[in-house]
Scaffold this motif. Structure first.
Motif, PDB file in Angstrom:
ATOM      1  N   SER A  39      86.635  59.195   8.841  1.00 38.93           N
ATOM      2  CA  SER A  39      86.621  57.882   8.183  1.00 38.93           C
ATOM      3  C   SER A  39      85.452  57.037   8.659  1.00 38.93           C
ATOM      4  CB  SER A  39      87.942  57.149   8.449  1.00 38.93           C
ATOM      5  OG  SER A  39      89.026  57.833   7.862  1.00 38.93           O
ATOM      6  N   ARG A  40      85.187  57.073   9.967  1.00 42.19           N
ATOM      7  CA  ARG A  40      84.066  56.294  10.494  1.00 42.19           C
ATOM      8  C   ARG A  40      82.735  56.847  10.012  1.00 42.19           C
ATOM      9  NH1 ARG A  40      87.473  55.663  15.096  1.00 42.19           N
ATOM     10  NH2 ARG A  40      86.662  57.548  16.090  1.00 42.19           N
ATOM     11  N   ILE A  41      82.623  58.169   9.942  1.00 45.73           N
ATOM     12  CA  ILE A  41      81.391  58.801   9.448  1.00 45.73           C
ATOM     13  C   ILE A  41      81.105  58.357   8.016  1.00 45.73           C
ATOM     14  CG2 ILE A  41      80.379  61.008   8.732  1.00 45.73           C
ATOM     15  CD1 ILE A  41      81.868  62.258  11.163  1.00 45.73           C
ATOM     16  N   LEU A  42      82.119  58.427   7.163  1.00 48.78           N
ATOM     17  CA  LEU A  42      81.937  58.034   5.763  1.00 48.78           C
ATOM     18  C   LEU A  42      81.539  56.566   5.663  1.00 48.78           C
ATOM     19  CD1 LEU A  42      84.949  59.859   4.037  1.00 48.78           C
ATOM     20  CD2 LEU A  42      82.596  60.651   4.312  1.00 48.78           C
ATOM     21  N   GLY A  43      82.164  55.726   6.485  1.00 54.03           N
ATOM     22  CA  GLY A  43      81.839  54.305   6.453  1.00 54.03           C
ATOM     23  C   GLY A  43      80.426  54.023   6.909  1.00 54.03           C
ATOM     24  N   LYS A  44      80.013  54.654   8.003  1.00 57.21           N
ATOM     25  CA  LYS A  44      78.665  54.421   8.529  1.00 57.21           C
ATOM     26  C   LYS A  44      77.584  54.902   7.562  1.00 57.21           C
ATOM     27  CE  LYS A  44      79.460  54.529  13.552  1.00 57.21           C
ATOM     28  NZ  LYS A  44      79.128  55.248  14.816  1.00 57.21           N
ATOM     29  N   LEU A  45      77.858  56.018   6.878  1.00 54.79           N
ATOM     30  CA  LEU A  45      76.850  56.614   6.002  1.00 54.79           C
ATOM     31  C   LEU A  45      76.977  56.139   4.551  1.00 54.79           C
ATOM     32  CD1 LEU A  45      76.977  60.280   7.375  1.00 54.79           C
ATOM     33  CD2 LEU A  45      75.326  58.478   7.943  1.00 54.79           C
ATOM     34  N   HIS A  46      77.979  55.282   4.289  1.00 60.51           N
ATOM     35  CA  HIS A  46      78.207  54.754   2.942  1.00 60.51           C
ATOM     36  C   HIS A  46      78.428  55.884   1.940  1.00 60.51           C
ATOM     37  CE1 HIS A  46      77.034  50.866   4.537  1.00 60.51           C
ATOM     38  NE2 HIS A  46      75.899  51.392   4.968  1.00 60.51           N
ATOM     39  N   LEU A  47      79.303  56.814   2.311  1.00 61.58           N
ATOM     40  CA  LEU A  47      79.626  57.952   1.468  1.00 61.58           C
ATOM     41  C   LEU A  47      81.047  57.820   0.933  1.00 61.58           C
ATOM     42  CD1 LEU A  47      78.152  60.799   3.707  1.00 61.58           C
ATOM     43  CD2 LEU A  47      77.069  59.709   1.730  1.00 61.58           C
ATOM     44  N   THR A  48      81.310  58.506  -0.180  1.00 61.93           N
ATOM     45  CA  THR A  48      82.620  58.433  -0.823  1.00 61.93           C
ATOM     46  C   THR A  48      83.615  59.413  -0.236  1.00 61.93           C
ATOM     47  OG1 THR A  48      81.569  57.752  -2.901  1.00 61.93           O
ATOM     48  CG2 THR A  48      83.835  58.556  -3.030  1.00 61.93           C
ATOM     49  N   ASN A  49      83.162  60.631   0.078  1.00 59.01           N
ATOM     50  CA  ASN A  49      84.090  61.654   0.552  1.00 59.01           C
ATOM     51  C   ASN A  49      83.381  62.652   1.453  1.00 59.01           C
ATOM     52  OD1 ASN A  49      82.968  63.865  -1.161  1.00 59.01           O
ATOM     53  ND2 ASN A  49      83.739  62.596  -2.825  1.00 59.01           N
ATOM     54  N   ARG A  50      84.140  63.567   2.042  1.00 48.83           N
ATOM     55  CA  ARG A  50      83.606  64.494   3.021  1.00 48.83           C
ATOM     56  C   ARG A  50      82.713  65.563   2.400  1.00 48.83           C
ATOM     57  NH1 ARG A  50      88.275  66.131   6.260  1.00 48.83           N
ATOM     58  NH2 ARG A  50      87.204  68.010   6.958  1.00 48.83           N
ATOM     59  N   VAL A  51      82.849  65.790   1.096  1.00 46.61           N
ATOM     60  CA  VAL A  51      81.938  66.725   0.438  1.00 46.61           C
ATOM     61  C   VAL A  51      80.514  66.191   0.509  1.00 46.61           C
ATOM     62  CG1 VAL A  51      81.346  67.869  -1.724  1.00 46.61           C
ATOM     63  CG2 VAL A  51      83.741  67.560  -1.101  1.00 46.61           C
ATOM     64  N   GLN A  52      80.352  64.910   0.220  1.00 45.24           N
ATOM     65  CA  GLN A  52      79.022  64.303   0.309  1.00 45.24           C
ATOM     66  C   GLN A  52      78.507  64.334   1.739  1.00 45.24           C
ATOM     67  OE1 GLN A  52      79.933  60.452  -1.372  1.00 45.24           O
ATOM     68  NE2 GLN A  52      79.369  61.093  -3.434  1.00 45.24           N
ATOM     69  N   ALA A  53      79.405  64.161   2.710  1.00 47.92           N
ATOM     70  CA  ALA A  53      79.002  64.242   4.116  1.00 47.92           C
ATOM     71  C   ALA A  53      78.522  65.643   4.449  1.00 47.92           C
ATOM     72  CB  ALA A  53      80.167  63.848   5.019  1.00 47.92           C
ATOM     73  N   ALA A  54      79.210  66.653   3.943  1.00 44.55           N
ATOM     74  CA  ALA A  54      78.811  68.039   4.192  1.00 44.55           C
ATOM     75  C   ALA A  54      77.438  68.332   3.599  1.00 44.55           C
ATOM     76  CB  ALA A  54      79.857  68.997   3.613  1.00 44.55           C
ATOM     77  N   ILE A  55      77.192  67.816   2.403  1.00 47.54           N
ATOM     78  CA  ILE A  55      75.886  68.012   1.766  1.00 47.54           C
ATOM     79  C   ILE A  55      74.784  67.371   2.612  1.00 47.54           C
ATOM     80  CG2 ILE A  55      74.490  67.401  -0.247  1.00 47.54           C
ATOM     81  CD1 ILE A  55      77.040  67.597  -1.927  1.00 47.54           C
ATOM     82  N   LEU A  56      75.050  66.171   3.126  1.00 44.84           N
ATOM     83  CA  LEU A  56      74.046  65.488   3.942  1.00 44.84           C
ATOM     84  C   LEU A  56      73.774  66.279   5.215  1.00 44.84           C
ATOM     85  CD1 LEU A  56      72.259  63.028   4.196  1.00 44.84           C
ATOM     86  CD2 LEU A  56      74.171  61.789   5.244  1.00 44.84           C
ATOM     87  N   ALA A  57      74.805  66.851   5.801  1.00 47.96           N
ATOM     88  CA  ALA A  57      74.614  67.679   7.011  1.00 47.96           C
ATOM     89  C   ALA A  57      73.742  68.886   6.691  1.00 47.96           C
ATOM     90  CB  ALA A  57      75.960  68.130   7.545  1.00 47.96           C
ATOM     91  N   HIS A  58      73.944  69.484   5.515  1.00 42.86           N
ATOM     92  CA  HIS A  58      73.108  70.621   5.086  1.00 42.86           C
ATOM     93  C   HIS A  58      71.681  70.156   4.851  1.00 42.86           C
ATOM     94  CE1 HIS A  58      75.745  74.191   4.345  1.00 42.86           C
ATOM     95  NE2 HIS A  58      76.672  73.259   4.488  1.00 42.86           N
ATOM     96  N   ASP A  59      71.518  69.010   4.194  1.00 44.55           N
ATOM     97  CA  ASP A  59      70.184  68.498   3.891  1.00 44.55           C
ATOM     98  C   ASP A  59      69.412  68.206   5.166  1.00 44.55           C
ATOM     99  OD1 ASP A  59      70.663  68.676   1.221  1.00 44.55           O
ATOM    100  OD2 ASP A  59      70.983  66.547   0.893  1.00 44.55           O
ATOM    101  N   ALA A  60      70.125  67.776   6.216  1.00 47.53           N
ATOM    102  CA  ALA A  60      69.461  67.463   7.486  1.00 47.53           C
ATOM    103  C   ALA A  60      69.188  68.700   8.313  1.00 47.53           C
ATOM    104  CB  ALA A  60      70.344  66.494   8.287  1.00 47.53           C
ATOM    105  N   GLY A  61      69.670  69.855   7.855  1.00 45.70           N
ATOM    106  CA  GLY A  61      69.445  71.091   8.597  1.00 45.70           C
ATOM    107  C   GLY A  61      70.381  71.272   9.776  1.00 45.70           C
ATOM    108  N   TRP A  62      71.486  70.516   9.791  1.00 39.41           N
ATOM    109  CA  TRP A  62      72.431  70.612  10.897  1.00 39.41           C
ATOM    110  C   TRP A  62      73.343  71.829  10.775  1.00 39.41           C
ATOM    111  CZ3 TRP A  62      74.750  65.323  12.761  1.00 39.41           C
ATOM    112  CH2 TRP A  62      73.698  64.489  13.169  1.00 39.41           C
ATOM    113  N   VAL A  63      73.480  72.357   9.566  1.00 35.88           N
ATOM    114  CA  VAL A  63      74.384  73.490   9.317  1.00 35.88           C
ATOM    115  C   VAL A  63      73.605  74.611   8.659  1.00 35.88           C
ATOM    116  CG1 VAL A  63      76.484  74.258   8.200  1.00 35.88           C
ATOM    117  CG2 VAL A  63      76.308  71.904   9.034  1.00 35.88           C
TER     118      VAL A  63
END
Length: 215
Positions: free
Chosen positions: A191-215
């Motif tokens: 919940s805090r991750i989504l709030g800090k990154l202004h994301l709607t759901n964890r799918v978008q968070a996962a995509i951002l992690a992929h885009d950053a090369g973290w996964v």
């Protein structure tokens, strides 16, 4: 009772999905549509909890419909239906708010479980399917890894660990076991991750992690 809306331009597909979902004691199919325009109109009228949405349809495709559905006053959870080798818009659909996707040949019990998962507020990030899709688009797309990584600098060390787990397709329970956290603690971090990154759901968070090369 979970209210489901089915939107697909193939009548036979709609019929099959309706039969599967109506067989579940806690799911009711409240309507069917054949294109993206009908998806938005019916969702506004019927207020479904979950919309099962084909990605390729006439008039308005799944991508356009997903963006409109997520901006309704009472937005439903969007579950994209796809054929893995053909749908190049799924990655974008997840970005604009779809909470997950399934292949059209998914076994009935998995389809029912997916609807329940989305209704509970979770995203469908099964490593066997979703991670492959995310990696495919992450590899093929020209991405600004530096910009994505810069967005993630705001996260704490524990939040970063949780985000990596999300990017790997882990559920809250699996992430907790892997990181030595309680499931409730993982959920709070998400919940805090989504709030800090202004994301709607964890799918978008996962995509951002992929885009950053973290996964």
């Amino acid at each position: 009772m979970i209210r489901a809306l089915i939107v697909d331009d193939e009548r036979l597909v709609r019929h099959s999905l309706r039969m599967i979902l109506n067989a579940a004691p806690d799911i009711e199919v409240v309507g069917e549509g054949g294109d993206g325009h009908e998806a938005v109109a019916l969702a506004g009228e019927l207020h479904p909890d979950v919309v099962l949405l084909d990605i390729r349809m006439p008039r308005a495709d799944g991508l356009t419909a997903t963006a409109r559905l997520t901006h309704l006053p009472r937005p439903p959870a969007v579950l994209v239906l796809t054929t893995f080798d053909l749908d190049e818009y799924v990655h974008q659909a997840l970005r604009v708010g779809a909470r997950g996707f399934l292949l059209k040949d998914t076994p009935p019990h998995d389809l029912i479980a997916a609807v329940r998962t989305l209704h509970q507020g979770e995203a469908l990030l099964a490593p066997s399917v979703t991670k492959r899709l995310l990696e495919r688009f992450a590899t093929a797309a020209a991405r600004d890894t530096t910009a994505a990584a810069r967005r993630l600098e705001i996260l704490s060390e524990r939040e970063r660990a949780v985000l990596i787990a999300i990017g790997r397709g882990m559920s809250n329970a699996e992430a907790g076991e892997s990181l030595g956290m309680r499931e409730a603690t993982v959920k709070a971090h998400v919940s805090r991750i989504l709030g800090k990154l202004h994301l709607t759901n964890r799918v978008q968070a996962a995509i951002l992690a992929h885009d950053a090369g973290w996964v």
